[in-house]
Motif scaffolding. Structure first.
Motif, PDB file in Angstrom:
ATOM      1  N   ARG A 113       0.825  -1.204   0.000  1.00  0.00           N
ATOM      2  CA  ARG A 113       0.000   0.000   0.000  1.00  0.00           C
ATOM      3  C   ARG A 113       0.866   1.265   0.000  1.00  0.00           C
ATOM      4  N   LYS A 114       2.017   1.216   0.663  1.00  0.00           N
ATOM      5  CA  LYS A 114       2.912   2.372   0.695  1.00  0.00           C
ATOM      6  C   LYS A 114       3.418   2.699  -0.700  1.00  0.00           C
ATOM      7  N   LYS A 115       3.858   1.690  -1.456  1.00  0.00           N
ATOM      8  CA  LYS A 115       4.410   1.923  -2.793  1.00  0.00           C
ATOM      9  C   LYS A 115       3.340   2.486  -3.734  1.00  0.00           C
ATOM     10  N   LEU A 116       2.141   1.946  -3.651  1.00  0.00           N
ATOM     11  CA  LEU A 116       1.069   2.441  -4.511  1.00  0.00           C
ATOM     12  C   LEU A 116       0.701   3.878  -4.150  1.00  0.00           C
ATOM     13  N   LEU A 117       0.728   4.179  -2.857  1.00  0.00           N
ATOM     14  CA  LEU A 117       0.432   5.540  -2.411  1.00  0.00           C
ATOM     15  C   LEU A 117       1.469   6.524  -2.958  1.00  0.00           C
ATOM     16  N   LEU A 118       2.757   6.171  -2.863  1.00  0.00           N
ATOM     17  CA  LEU A 118       3.819   7.063  -3.323  1.00  0.00           C
ATOM     18  C   LEU A 118       3.810   7.222  -4.843  1.00  0.00           C
ATOM     19  N   PHE A 119       3.461   6.158  -5.558  1.00  0.00           N
ATOM     20  CA  PHE A 119       3.332   6.242  -7.018  1.00  0.00           C
ATOM     21  C   PHE A 119       2.226   7.231  -7.401  1.00  0.00           C
ATOM     22  N   GLY A 120       1.062   7.084  -6.783  1.00  0.00           N
ATOM     23  CA  GLY A 120      -0.052   7.981  -7.079  1.00  0.00           C
ATOM     24  C   GLY A 120       0.256   9.416  -6.695  1.00  0.00           C
ATOM     25  N   TYR A 121       0.929   9.582  -5.564  1.00  0.00           N
ATOM     26  CA  TYR A 121       1.229  10.934  -5.091  1.00  0.00           C
ATOM     27  C   TYR A 121       2.237  11.642  -5.989  1.00  0.00           C
ATOM     28  N   SER A 122       3.214  10.904  -6.511  1.00  0.00           N
ATOM     29  CA  SER A 122       4.212  11.502  -7.401  1.00  0.00           C
ATOM     30  C   SER A 122       3.557  12.012  -8.681  1.00  0.00           C
TER      31      SER A 122
END
Length: 409
Positions: free
Chosen positions: A71-80
């Motif tokens: 979930r952390k990686k997907l969150l950071l991808f979307g946020y970038s």
């Protein structure tokens, strides 16, 4: 709450601050962009809704892959991607370029909300989740207390481009802290679900009465709130007669009230029950919806007072409402469900924005007509939410009892 939980929720609140501020700042710019680009209420509502409808598309497809990733990686991808889109909004030069930039931003922004809620729901137990949701809503309050007033100040003093530049820059500065302090959340990957089963789970959501009720509740909750939001600033300036330079005060006062009430409401929801607190807050909010959408030429201090109470009561609906929604699903499929919930909320926001443009119209002086009709629709939807909250709590109580019985066996 434990120290690591406080740090996590604080970072999620700051992320939520930039995420929500990007969306919120677009609406108060209406009284600047409408005369600058000669926009009708319908055209401006399309600009506002383009973000939400794009977020609806991305969050819908996320339903089928959200639980395949940390979930952390997907969150950071979307946020970038979201930050790149926000930078692009600052350089829009007309209606179509802004719609394109808002659509790009929304495609990535649609991945963010579900991951924030899923991370908090996976890491923080339900008995402390009301306080967590209260702190998370602090991101919304900060966007109102600091972000929107400061953004409007920049737009009024310099140009409308500057709020987007500031939001994107703040988000870039926040990224290293997210990488460092947000834990990897991948317990749901221990027993991965195949795509075919994900599709089956998606259809299963619509055969689960608890989850269907939660999603309908979520849709009406968001739609009932946002239907009056996009045109608030033009309405205050061109109808109520609030000077444009004082509009930041509306969001400053409302945000302070929301920030304080979010913490109080979170504790009350944990102590006295989510549904009880939700119902009382919803009833109180109806009074201020009527006042806002039928507002005469009042003195500024009266306008500020009305908006302060409206912000507080709206927060009082959202905090316990979101906590009730997160309990409608287990950890194993929470990512997919919360993605669908985010999808439903984006659809509700986009639909509400479009509806506000369709129902109202502006004259040559940009005064907004039929705005009171939006208030009547909002009240109707809030009342429906109250009815649904009783059904949702009853079904959640049955579900909790069933889970307890199964675990005991």
């Amino acid at each position: 709450m434990k120290r690591n939980e406080v740090i996590l929720v604080a970072l999620m609140a700051l992320l939520n601050f930039t995420h929500i501020l990007d969306f919120m700042i677009m609406m108060p710019l209406g009284n600047i962009l409408m005369p600058k680009w000669n926009l009708t209420t319908s055209e401006f509502s399309i600009i506002v809704s383009s973000y939400s409808l794009a977020a609806f598309v991305s969050s819908f497809f996320a339903i089928f892959f959200a639980d395949k990733f940390d979930r952390k990686k997907l969150l950071l991808f979307g946020y970038s991607g979201f930050l790149i889109g926000t930078f692009a909004c600052a350089f829009a030069f007309g209606t179509y370029s802004m719609i394109l930039a808002r659509t790009f931003t929304g495609l990535f922004g649609g991945l963010i909300s579900a991951q924030i809620l899923s991370i908090i729901a996976d890491v923080i137990p339900y008995e402390r989740r009301g306080r967590a949701m209260g702190l998370l809503m602090g991101g919304f309050a900060l966007a109102s207390v600091i972000g929107v007033p400061f953004g409007l100040f920049l737009a009024n003093k310099y140009d409308w481009h500057y709020p987007f530049l500031v939001v994107a820059t703040f988000g870039v500065l926040l990224l290293p802290f997210l990488f460092r302090f947000v834990p990897n959340v991948k317990s749901h990957l221990a027993n991965p679900i195949k795509l075919k089963e994900r599709i089956s789970n998606f259809y299963a959501i619509f055969s689960n009465q608890v989850q269907i009720t939660a999603l309908l509740f979520s849709f009406l909750l968001v739609t009932g709130h946002f239907i009056i939001v996009p045109l608030i600033n033009p309405y205050l300036v061109y109808n109520v007669g609030v000077p444009q330079q004082y509009t930041p005060l509306i969001y400053l006062v409302g945000g302070i009230c929301s920030l304080i009430s979010a913490q109080i409401i979170g504790k009350l929801a944990d102590s006295y029950g989510k549904r009880t607190v939700f119902v009382w807050a919803a009833i109180v909010s109806i009074v201020f919806v009527v006042l806002i959408t039928n507002m005469p030429h009042w003195q500024l201090f009266i306008v500020l007072g009305v908006f302060g109470f409206w912000f507080s009561s709206a927060t009082g609906r959202t905090v316990p409402g979101q906590a009730m929604i997160t309990q409608a699903v287990t950890s194993q499929t929470r990512g997919s469900f919360m993605s669908l919930n985010s999808c439903v909320q984006s659809l509700g926001t986009g639909f509400a924005s479009l509806m506000s443009g369709w129902i109202t119209y502006s004259d040559a002086k940009f005064s907004i007509h039929n705005y009171n009709y939006l208030g009547y629709i909002s009240i109707s939807l809030i009342l429906l939410c109250i009815l649904l909250s009783y059904q949702l709590e009853r079904k959640l109580s049955f579900l909790d009892g069933l889970i307890f019985y199964c675990n005991d066996q």
